[in-house]
Motif scaffolding. Structure first.
Motif, mmCIF file in Angstrom:
data_model
loop_
_atom_site.group_PDB
_atom_site.id
_atom_site.type_symbol
_atom_site.label_atom_id
_atom_site.label_comp_id
_atom_site.label_asym_id
_atom_site.label_seq_id
_atom_site.Cartn_x
_atom_site.Cartn_y
_atom_site.Cartn_z
ATOM 1 N N ALA A 196 0.833 -1.209 0.000
ATOM 2 C CA ALA A 196 0.000 0.000 0.000
ATOM 3 C C ALA A 196 0.864 1.254 0.000
ATOM 4 O O ALA A 196 0.574 2.231 -0.719
ATOM 5 C CB ALA A 196 -0.928 -0.019 1.213
ATOM 6 N N THR A 225 3.901 1.564 -1.198
ATOM 7 C CA THR A 225 4.507 1.703 -2.527
ATOM 8 C C THR A 225 3.499 2.247 -3.529
ATOM 9 O O THR A 225 3.831 3.066 -4.394
ATOM 10 C CB THR A 225 5.048 0.343 -3.005
ATOM 11 O OG1 THR A 225 5.949 -0.191 -2.030
ATOM 12 C CG2 THR A 225 5.771 0.476 -4.330
ATOM 13 N N GLY A 226 2.240 1.802 -3.414
ATOM 14 C CA GLY A 226 1.200 2.315 -4.307
ATOM 15 C C GLY A 226 0.976 3.804 -4.134
ATOM 16 O O GLY A 226 0.800 4.538 -5.121
ATOM 17 N N TYR A 240 1.726 6.667 -6.980
ATOM 18 C CA TYR A 240 0.698 7.634 -7.420
ATOM 19 C C TYR A 240 1.205 9.071 -7.289
ATOM 20 O O TYR A 240 1.045 9.890 -8.205
ATOM 21 C CB TYR A 240 -0.571 7.431 -6.598
ATOM 22 C CG TYR A 240 -1.620 8.489 -6.849
ATOM 23 C CD1 TYR A 240 -2.389 8.470 -8.011
ATOM 24 C CD2 TYR A 240 -1.811 9.520 -5.935
ATOM 25 C CE1 TYR A 240 -3.346 9.455 -8.248
ATOM 26 C CE2 TYR A 240 -2.763 10.503 -6.160
ATOM 27 C CZ TYR A 240 -3.528 10.470 -7.321
ATOM 28 O OH TYR A 240 -4.455 11.452 -7.555
ATOM 29 N N VAL A 300 9.634 3.340 -8.344
ATOM 30 C CA VAL A 300 8.379 3.639 -9.049
ATOM 31 C C VAL A 300 8.621 4.483 -10.293
ATOM 32 O O VAL A 300 7.774 4.518 -11.194
ATOM 33 C CB VAL A 300 7.399 4.364 -8.104
ATOM 34 C CG1 VAL A 300 7.007 3.475 -6.945
ATOM 35 C CG2 VAL A 300 7.985 5.685 -7.592
ATOM 36 N N TYR A 334 3.741 1.220 -11.551
ATOM 37 C CA TYR A 334 2.977 0.490 -10.529
ATOM 38 C C TYR A 334 3.434 -0.962 -10.373
ATOM 39 O O TYR A 334 3.009 -1.651 -9.435
ATOM 40 C CB TYR A 334 1.484 0.537 -10.853
ATOM 41 C CG TYR A 334 0.875 1.886 -10.549
ATOM 42 C CD1 TYR A 334 0.493 2.219 -9.253
ATOM 43 C CD2 TYR A 334 0.707 2.835 -11.547
ATOM 44 C CE1 TYR A 334 -0.054 3.470 -8.963
ATOM 45 C CE2 TYR A 334 0.159 4.078 -11.279
ATOM 46 C CZ TYR A 334 -0.219 4.384 -9.981
ATOM 47 O OH TYR A 334 -0.752 5.613 -9.695
ATOM 48 N N ILE A 366 5.002 -2.098 -6.985
ATOM 49 C CA ILE A 366 4.249 -2.584 -5.810
ATOM 50 C C ILE A 366 4.589 -4.047 -5.506
ATOM 51 O O ILE A 366 5.014 -4.362 -4.387
ATOM 52 C CB ILE A 366 2.738 -2.378 -6.018
ATOM 53 C CG1 ILE A 366 2.420 -0.886 -6.112
ATOM 54 C CG2 ILE A 366 1.951 -3.046 -4.897
ATOM 55 C CD1 ILE A 366 0.965 -0.594 -6.433
#
Length: 287
Positions: free
Chosen positions: A34, A36-37, A41, A231, A236, A239
């Protein structure tokens, strides 16, 4: 300790049990994914950041961290294996002492039963002493050696070994054994105390606090700074990559923590309960 077939690859790959590190680390893995997400973003969709050579630093640090984890694993396994050798010595010493007493003592003598009970009690007490402590009511009683006798001292194995030495000394003073036989038996008795002392050394000397603390901090910093650079290059897809890397590094540390104290009841600890039953069966058969 879990018994398994090391050649059964597919069963081991898809096996999940209570000691599996994936189950233990699953909340952490989900948290890292989460995190990393969120970083992906923010960097890609909000700031549209563009760094160059973002994975070089982590590649270099990852090599050093891998060397530290190898050392950590080897150190923990050495403690586990030394504990196994000490308990293997318990098996051999118990058999040798029982066989010598079997040859020395008459078949119908009460001393045979006394020694059998005391030796089995010593192994049981040593096993429990290395865990949470000895419950003296679980020890078998024979002659003057009852519950009150066992709880006279905090170190129950020493109390039992003292009783065995006293019984051997009585045999010598009653001229049931010779001086040479006393020396032979003494060498076996001494090895029991040496083995327990070796186990206590492993139990009471953990990995140095500073080393364990440093390694955990390095793993934390490595994993939680990794998304900042990854990233940019992997978007993505970073992740699952970061989550897997966290799982690998953290699992090595968790496994090392478990096996460095091998005398408990965890799935990967030594099978001291089984070893105790083996010794008990052997002594009941010999004596």
């Amino acid at each position: 300790m879990i018994g398994y077939n090391p050649k059964d690859w597919w069963k081991l790959i898809f096996a999940f049990h209570r000691s599996d590190t994936f189950r233990f680390l699953l909340p952490g893995i989900a948290g890292v994914a989460a995190y990393t997400g969120v970083v992906a973003y923010v960097e890609n969709d909000v700031f549209h950041a563009s760094f160059k050579n973002t994975t070089v630093v982590h590649s270099l640090v990852g090599f050093v961290l891998s060397m530290l984890l190898v050392f950590r694993t080897n150190t923990a396994y050495e403690r586990w294996w030394e504990g196994r050798k000490l308990w293997g010595s318990f098996v051999n010493n118990s058999r040798n002492l029982a066989l010598k007493l079997h040859a020395i003592l008459p078949r119908d003598s009460a001393e045979r039963e006394t020694f059998r009970v005391l030796i089995i009690n010593y192994i049981f007490a040593a096993k429990e002493h290395l865990r949470t402590g000895v419950h003296v009511k679980k020890l078998a009683q024979t002659g003057p050696y009852d519950t009150d006798f066992y709880q006279q001292k905090k170190h129950v194995p020493n109390q039992i070994m003292g009783a065995i030495y006293q019984e051997i000394n009585n045999l010598y003073h009653n001229q049931n054994i010779t001086g040479d036989q006393l020396i032979v038996l003494n060498s076996e008795l001494q090895s029991f105390t040496d083995n327990l002392g070796g186990c206590e050394r492993i139990k009471r000397t953990p990995i140095p606090y500073a080393y364990s603390l440093f390694l955990k901090k390095v793993i934390f910093l490595y994993v939680f700074t990794m998304p900042i650079g990854f990233v940019i290059e992997f978007k993505y897809w970073a992740i699952p990559i970061v989550a897997i890397i966290f799982y690998v590094f953290a699992s090595i540390e968790v496994i090392a923590e478990e096996i460095e104290d091998p005398f408990g009841t965890d799935a990967n600890d030594l099978p001291t309960d089984i070893i105790y039953e083996t010794i008990k069966d052997n002594l009941e058969e010999i004596l």
